[in-house]
Design a protein around this motif. Structure first.
Motif, short mmCIF file in Angstrom:
data_model
loop_
_atom_site.label_atom_id
_atom_site.label_comp_id
_atom_site.label_asym_id
_atom_site.label_seq_id
_atom_site.Cartn_x
_atom_site.Cartn_y
_atom_site.Cartn_z
N ILE A 1 1.17 -1.11 -0.01
CA ILE A 1 -0.12 0.10 -0.05
C ILE A 1 0.88 0.81 -0.18
O ILE A 1 2.11 1.06 0.52
CB ILE A 1 -0.80 0.17 1.22
CG1 ILE A 1 0.12 -0.21 2.78
CG2 ILE A 1 -2.36 -0.92 0.70
CD1 ILE A 1 -1.23 0.64 3.33
N SER A 2 0.33 2.12 -0.72
CA SER A 2 0.85 3.57 -0.23
C SER A 2 0.80 4.38 0.79
O SER A 2 -0.26 4.22 0.97
CB SER A 2 0.84 4.32 -1.52
OG SER A 2 0.64 3.55 -2.75
N VAL A 3 1.97 5.10 1.40
CA VAL A 3 1.67 5.62 2.37
C VAL A 3 1.62 7.03 2.31
O VAL A 3 2.82 6.98 2.21
CB VAL A 3 2.04 5.21 3.82
CG1 VAL A 3 2.09 5.55 5.49
CG2 VAL A 3 1.18 3.80 4.65
N ASN A 4 0.96 7.97 2.98
CA ASN A 4 1.93 9.21 3.01
C ASN A 4 2.56 9.53 4.31
O ASN A 4 2.86 8.67 5.06
CB ASN A 4 1.03 10.23 3.83
CG ASN A 4 1.05 11.60 3.62
OD1 ASN A 4 2.76 12.10 3.72
ND2 ASN A 4 0.78 12.60 2.97
N VAL A 5 3.64 10.00 3.58
CA VAL A 5 5.80 9.88 4.23
C VAL A 5 5.22 11.16 5.56
O VAL A 5 5.49 10.30 6.05
CB VAL A 5 7.06 10.42 3.71
CG1 VAL A 5 7.86 10.55 3.97
CG2 VAL A 5 6.70 10.09 1.89
N ALA A 6 4.76 12.08 5.68
CA ALA A 6 4.44 12.90 6.53
C ALA A 6 3.84 11.80 7.97
O ALA A 6 3.98 11.76 9.13
CB ALA A 6 3.16 13.49 6.30
N LYS A 7 2.89 11.46 7.77
CA LYS A 7 2.70 9.98 8.49
C LYS A 7 3.70 8.80 8.56
O LYS A 7 3.70 9.12 10.73
CB LYS A 7 1.26 9.10 7.66
CG LYS A 7 0.08 9.91 7.85
CD LYS A 7 -0.95 8.91 7.00
CE LYS A 7 -2.52 9.47 7.08
NZ LYS A 7 -3.68 8.91 6.43
N MET A 8 4.35 8.48 7.83
CA MET A 8 5.82 7.76 8.89
C MET A 8 6.54 8.56 9.58
O MET A 8 6.58 8.00 10.50
CB MET A 8 6.12 7.34 6.80
CG MET A 8 5.90 6.42 6.04
SD MET A 8 5.77 4.63 7.44
CE MET A 8 7.30 4.58 8.10
N ASP A 9 6.48 9.77 9.17
CA ASP A 9 8.03 10.37 10.04
C ASP A 9 7.50 11.00 11.50
O ASP A 9 7.61 10.62 12.70
CB ASP A 9 7.52 12.24 9.34
CG ASP A 9 9.26 11.63 8.51
OD1 ASP A 9 9.80 10.59 8.05
OD2 ASP A 9 9.24 12.25 6.90
N THR A 10 5.92 11.03 11.47
CA THR A 10 4.62 10.79 12.60
C THR A 10 5.14 9.71 13.33
O THR A 10 5.70 9.60 14.82
CB THR A 10 3.78 11.77 12.68
OG1 THR A 10 2.96 12.54 11.60
CG2 THR A 10 2.93 12.05 14.09
N LEU A 11 5.04 8.35 12.76
CA LEU A 11 4.71 7.90 13.36
C LEU A 11 6.07 7.10 14.02
O LEU A 11 7.12 6.75 15.29
CB LEU A 11 4.41 5.95 12.08
CG LEU A 11 4.85 4.70 12.54
CD1 LEU A 11 3.64 5.08 14.37
CD2 LEU A 11 4.33 4.25 12.13
N MET A 12 7.28 7.95 12.84
CA MET A 12 8.69 7.63 13.86
C MET A 12 8.98 8.11 14.90
O MET A 12 9.55 7.69 15.80
CB MET A 12 9.63 8.35 12.83
CG MET A 12 10.92 7.71 13.17
SD MET A 12 11.46 6.49 12.39
CE MET A 12 13.34 6.92 12.38
N ASP A 13 7.86 9.52 14.56
CA ASP A 13 8.61 10.35 15.94
C ASP A 13 8.12 9.54 17.17
O ASP A 13 8.17 9.58 18.47
CB ASP A 13 8.31 12.15 15.60
CG ASP A 13 9.27 12.58 14.79
OD1 ASP A 13 10.07 12.01 14.80
OD2 ASP A 13 8.82 13.62 14.32
N LEU A 14 6.89 9.63 17.05
CA LEU A 14 6.26 8.77 18.18
C LEU A 14 7.10 7.81 18.66
O LEU A 14 6.81 7.38 20.12
CB LEU A 14 4.71 8.35 17.63
CG LEU A 14 4.26 9.47 17.44
CD1 LEU A 14 2.73 9.16 16.61
CD2 LEU A 14 3.44 10.55 18.66
N VAL A 15 6.97 7.15 18.04
CA VAL A 15 8.12 5.34 18.34
C VAL A 15 9.40 5.74 19.00
O VAL A 15 9.20 5.46 20.29
CB VAL A 15 8.43 4.20 17.50
CG1 VAL A 15 9.52 3.70 18.07
CG2 VAL A 15 7.28 3.61 16.86
N GLY A 16 9.76 6.53 18.57
CA GLY A 16 10.89 7.93 19.34
C GLY A 16 10.98 8.14 20.58
O GLY A 16 11.36 8.01 21.86
#
Lengths: 118, 683, 164
Positions: B303-318
């Motif tokens: 599936i295609s995912v918006n990169v901004a969402k990925m970045d947010t997810l990344m931040d949240l995991v951090g």
């Protein structure tokens, strides 16, 4: 009214979904090729299917035939483009209950589909 | 368009999907160029062009839609007439120019400009090409089928009647469709097809709606007329007509039996049997289905995912990792006997760790797409420069962080251009040298430790040590005796600003971007580049880049009240200084001598102007750092620990400064600055 | 942000119009338009960042977001004062840049009608003069209304500092 949209272009699928959902249709599923479309039809039993003709893996006409085998009463509307007369003919003879030509706008789609809204 | 309906969804998705299709198309074309022409992949080319045409038309991008349509026509013809021979290289060029044109238009769209490109020249060229291949085929030269509107009209005016049997009603219906629905003849066919369930006998006018698409016009103006016998009630029939799509108006009436006379033009249609034409083309896609069914499963699982969402997810995991540490390592828990708590905490830690790994892996993207873009560049350049060059791609499945992919394409393109333009020799030169006529550029990616290596290797002329040294002297880059320099050190000069050994400027060089910019861009994503070469044999450019930018292993160190994080990758060792190791050079600079090597001393508290009690070299800890062959010993108060940290950028308000790469949050919620070792050593 | 957007924002934030958050530096009382203020927090652990002007104290962690903090006293070239439990950080959002402002103490939110707001006197020898956009009169007191944009982005001031 439950609708399944089958189209290999995400753009078209999203556009259709937006258009339909604004007018009270429930898009219960999307498929990006014929094989998936037939599978989803079986699972979801939608009231209406919009079916692109030119798709990879299994084209819309083959998928239409399969769906008609599953349910001869199935309502399948082909999404076609200008210049595809031959394929449109074929799909009508295979049991498509209508077709919409690309490019379409929201008003056209809703007008076309309204005939099936009970 | 009527304003109560909003226009189709924004161009973002269109841009995204069209770009994907174009990339795929380009690969397909370039791939087929190697493997015997476009014939093999014409189904897919047709489909891609068809999709682009449709989507572009939806967005009202006429220029894109029209040019895509013209290509679609060519491939439609080729699909239908597979025996036709075409000039593959001409067709390839045409399709590639269309790809370029559409890409250009899409790029305008992405930057919010309006689409101004004119593709009419291109469209004409493609139509001319189609006309040309059609004339090659005498059978098809007479296409397309068209009929005279007036003849149709004449035949329609003659009224028609049919005879009914006992118990059946004879009905006449005239149907008009909505003005904008298009393909009226086929709309009429739909009516016939559906009406088949109600009707026994069926006749209609115009009669050649299936064979003659020009009947569409006639039906649009004159309507479609049907006579049929039925046992169904009028109510049922009215219900039926009410359900016909795009039906504007219709009239339905039972007609008198005695009036009937034999119709002349209308004819019957066999609703059960397929048309000849239909069965012909139905076989085609069915064949394709079998071949590619297996690949389907793999394709559908993305599936295609918006990169901004990925970045947010990344931040949240951090944040989650930090929060987890704040809870489980909370000082208030110390000295408490909490077996069950710590067991649960270990489980939590394990899961957060796994989550972090998965999120990281989601961001990993194969280099394949970036690499394959280079195929096109090499092809075009080789053609324009009249060289023979083959690009070999190795390890394209190697994955790197999404951020890195975005930043690596430009430098890579520059290296590839350099290799083809300056590396690979013209054919005659290669012949004279006894080399294979076709030059080879090898683009390789591989994993090694925590890094990814991308290597661009050519078998061209190589670098000339003397020329580089001479140029370096001219530029004043050499300040001492140069005889002791290793080859690698000499070649490294080409990465310096304002350095170019090429006298001639071609289309592909002299664009104002030098190797120094490449080196800088690579350094900006935490990577490094090195050059190796052998004259007459070729040049190798090796780029080392980190797997990811977002999370690094860091050593936290204390300097005064501040806590800094040093990327572990740069740390060679840490030690306490002993008197015999310290030497002072004539300029009073402190150096540390270890295993015969001299390292300059950098007191972090001095560099960062921090008050600390540990100013004495012997009291603190020395941290030996090394990056790209340069080293130094950093003086810190103490080592605090080693941990993975999420790299965050400094706020934009604070201007970027040398020696600081970013910041990160520590377990206690405080902020630690991450040292930029490269920047520190340089100052 | 274009002027139009700004106008729109102002229209939307009609309820905030004329409201000012006041804070004290020594005996002087300053006001900031409330629309800039996102929150007020107590003193935090500040991470020093090297090579910055003296008034930029460093960066803090505001629920995962890293923001710079400025000491308004130092910005106005006043003498530094030790932070205590009354010291506050006013977090402001100016043109989408979040910044913390360290002040001696936060006073109150005041309504100052438009007619009570006047231009500051032209003659002044104070350094902070350049950051004052207006003066609000409340009874017998005056509140110095800050120009937040200038406070953050006063290039002229930066250059002057270098010359000194």
């Amino acid at each position: 009214m439950k609708v399944l949209t089958v189209d290999d272009a995400v753009f078209i699928r999203v556009t259709l979904r937006e258009m339909l959902e604004r007018h009270g249709y429930e898009v219960v599923g999307e498929a990006s090729n014929g094989i998936e479309g037939v599978k989803k039809y079986n699972e979801l039993k939608p009231d209406l299917v919009t079916m692109d003709i030119t798709m990879p893996e299994m084209d819309g006409i083959a998928a239409l035939r399969k769906i008609k085998q599953i349910n001869p009463q199935a309502k399948v509307i082909m999404i076609s483009a200008m210049g595809q007369e031959k394929s449109v003919k074929e799909s009508i003879l295979a049991g498509a209950c209508g077709f919409i030509l690309k490019p379409f706008n929201e008003e056209q789609v809703i007008r076309g589909l309204s005939k099936f809204k009970s | 368009m009527v304003s109560e309906y909003s226009q189709v969804s924004g161009p973002g998705l269109f841009v995204f999907e069209t770009n994907q299709l174009l990339d795929k198309l380009e690969l397909l074309i370039l791939g087929s160029e190697k493997n015997g022409g476009l014939q093999a992949s014409m189904d897919e080319v047709f489909r891609i062009m068809h999709t682009i045409k449709g989507s572009a038309a939806m967005m009202a991008f006429q220029n894109i839609s029209l040019v895509a349509h013209s290509v679609e026509d060519v491939f439609y013809f080729l699909r239908e007439n597979r025996q036709t021979t075409v000039d593959d290289s001409k067709l390839t060029d045409l399709v590639l120019s269309v790809v370029d044109f559409i890409k250009g238009e899409i790029a305008k769209l992405e930057t919010g400009k309006s689409l101004t490109g004119d593709a009419s020249g291109l469209t004409n060229a493609i139509q001319a090409f189609l006309a040309e291949i059609k004339t090659l085929d005498p059978v098809l030269a007479g296409l397309p089928l068209k009929s005279d509107y007036e003849v149709m009209r004449q035949s329609f005016i003659e009224a028609c009647r049919i005879e009914g049997e006992e118990g059946q009603t004879i009905c006449e219906a005239v149907v008009f469709f909505d003005d904008d629905c298009g393909m009226e003849n086929l709309r009429a066919l739909t009516v016939l097809s559906e009406l088949g369930t109600y009707a026994q006998k069926l006749e209609y006018a115009p009669g050649d709606i299936v064979e003659n698409d020009a009947t569409a016009d006639l039906i649009r103006y004159e309507g479609f007329r049907i006579w049929f016998t039925t046992t169904a009630s009028m109510t049922a029939l009215h219900d039926f007509f009410a359900q016909v799509m795009f039906l504007k108006e219709y009239s339905l009436m039972a007609i008198d039996h005695s009036d009937a006379s034999k119709p002349r033009i209308p004819r019957c249609i066999d609703l059960d049997g397929p048309l000849v034409t239909a069965s012909e083309s139905a076989g085609q896609p069915a064949d394709a289905t079998g071949d590619s069914e297996q690949s389907l499963a793999a394709k559908q699982s993305f599936i295609s995912v918006n990169v901004a969402k990925m970045d947010t997810l990344m931040d949240l995991v951090g944040e989650l990792v930090i929060a987890e540490a704040m809870v489980t390592q909370n000082p208030e828990l110390q000295d408490l006997n909490l077996d069950k708590f710590f067991k649960a905490a270990r489980q939590l830690r394990k899961i957060t760790g796994e989550l972090q790994d998965v999120v990281m892996s989601i961001r990993m993207v194969p280099l394949a797409a970036t690499f394959h873009k280079m195929t096109r560049i090499v092809r075009d350049m080789a053609r324009n420069l009249d060289k023979q060059v083959e690009l070999e791609i190795v390890g394209e499945q190697t994955e790197v962080d999404k951020n890195i992919i975005e930043n690596i394409a430009d430098p890579l393109m520059h290296l590839i251009r350099n290799a083809v333009d300056h590396g690979i020799e013209p054919v005659d030169v290669r012949a004279a040298k006894g080399k294979p006529l076709t030059g080879k550029v090898r683009l390789e990616a591989k994993n090694s430790g925590g890094d990814v290596w991308i290597i661009v290797q050519d078998d061209g002329g190589g670098l000339n040590r003397e020329k580089i040294l001479q140029k370096a002297r001219e530029r004043g880059l050499l300040d001492q005796d140069d005889s002791g320099l290793t080859d690698k050190q000499v070649y490294a000069f080409i990465l310096k600003p304002g350095f170019s050994t090429k006298e001639c400027v071609t289309e592909y060089s002299g664009r104002g971007v030098g190797m120094d910019v490449v080196a800088k861009n690579i350094a900006a994503i935490g990577g490094a580049i090195s050059v190796d070469s052998a004259e007459g044999v070729g040049t190798t450019m090796s780029i080392r880049i980190p797997l990811t930018l977002a999370i690094i292993d860091g050593m936290t160190v204390k300097v005064g009240d501040s806590v800094y994080t040093v990327p572990t990758i740069a740390i060679k060792e840490s030690f306490r200084l002993r008197e015999q190791n310290l030497i002072t050079d004539p300029d009073n600079r402190e150096m540390i001598m270890i295993r015969g090597q001299c390292y300059p001393v950098l007191r972090l508290h001095e560099r960062f102007k921090i008050k600390t009690a540990v100013a004495d070299l012997y009291e603190g800890i020395m941290l030996m750092v090394e990056l790209e062959g340069k080293s130094a010993c950093l003086l810190v108060d103490a080592l605090l620990g080693q941990q993975q940290v999420v790299v965050k950028a400094l706020p934009g308000y604070i201007k970027k400064m040398q020696g600081i790469a970013g910041c990160t949050l520590l377990g206690d919620g405080s902020v630690s600055l991450i040292l930029d070792v490269d920047g520190l050593i340089q100052t | 942000m274009s002027e139009l957007d700004q106008n729109q924002l102002e229209a939307e934030e009609d309820t905030q119009k004329g409201k000012f958050l006041t804070f004290a530096l020594g005996s002087e009382v300053y006001g900031i338009e409330i629309k800039y203020v996102t929150e007020i927090i107590g003193m935090q652990t500040i991470t020093e960042v090297p090579d910055l002007p003296e008034y930029v104290k460093g960066i803090i962690n505001l629920r995962g977001k890293i923001i710079p903090v400025l000491d308004v006293r130092l910005r106005f070239k006043k003498t530094a004062r030790e932070y205590n439990d009354r010291t506050c950080i006013i977090v402001v959002d100016i043109k989408e840049v979040a910044v913390g402002l360290i002040v001696d103490t936060v006073a109150e939110v005041l309504n100052i009608p438009e007619q009570d707001i006047v231009l500051p006197p032209q003659v002044s020898n104070h350094d902070y003069q350049r950051y004052i956009s207006a003066i609000g009169k409340v009874g017998q007191d005056v509140k110095l209304i800050l120009d937040c944009n200038k406070l953050l982005n006063d290039e002229e001031a930066e250059r002057l500092e270098i010359v000194r």
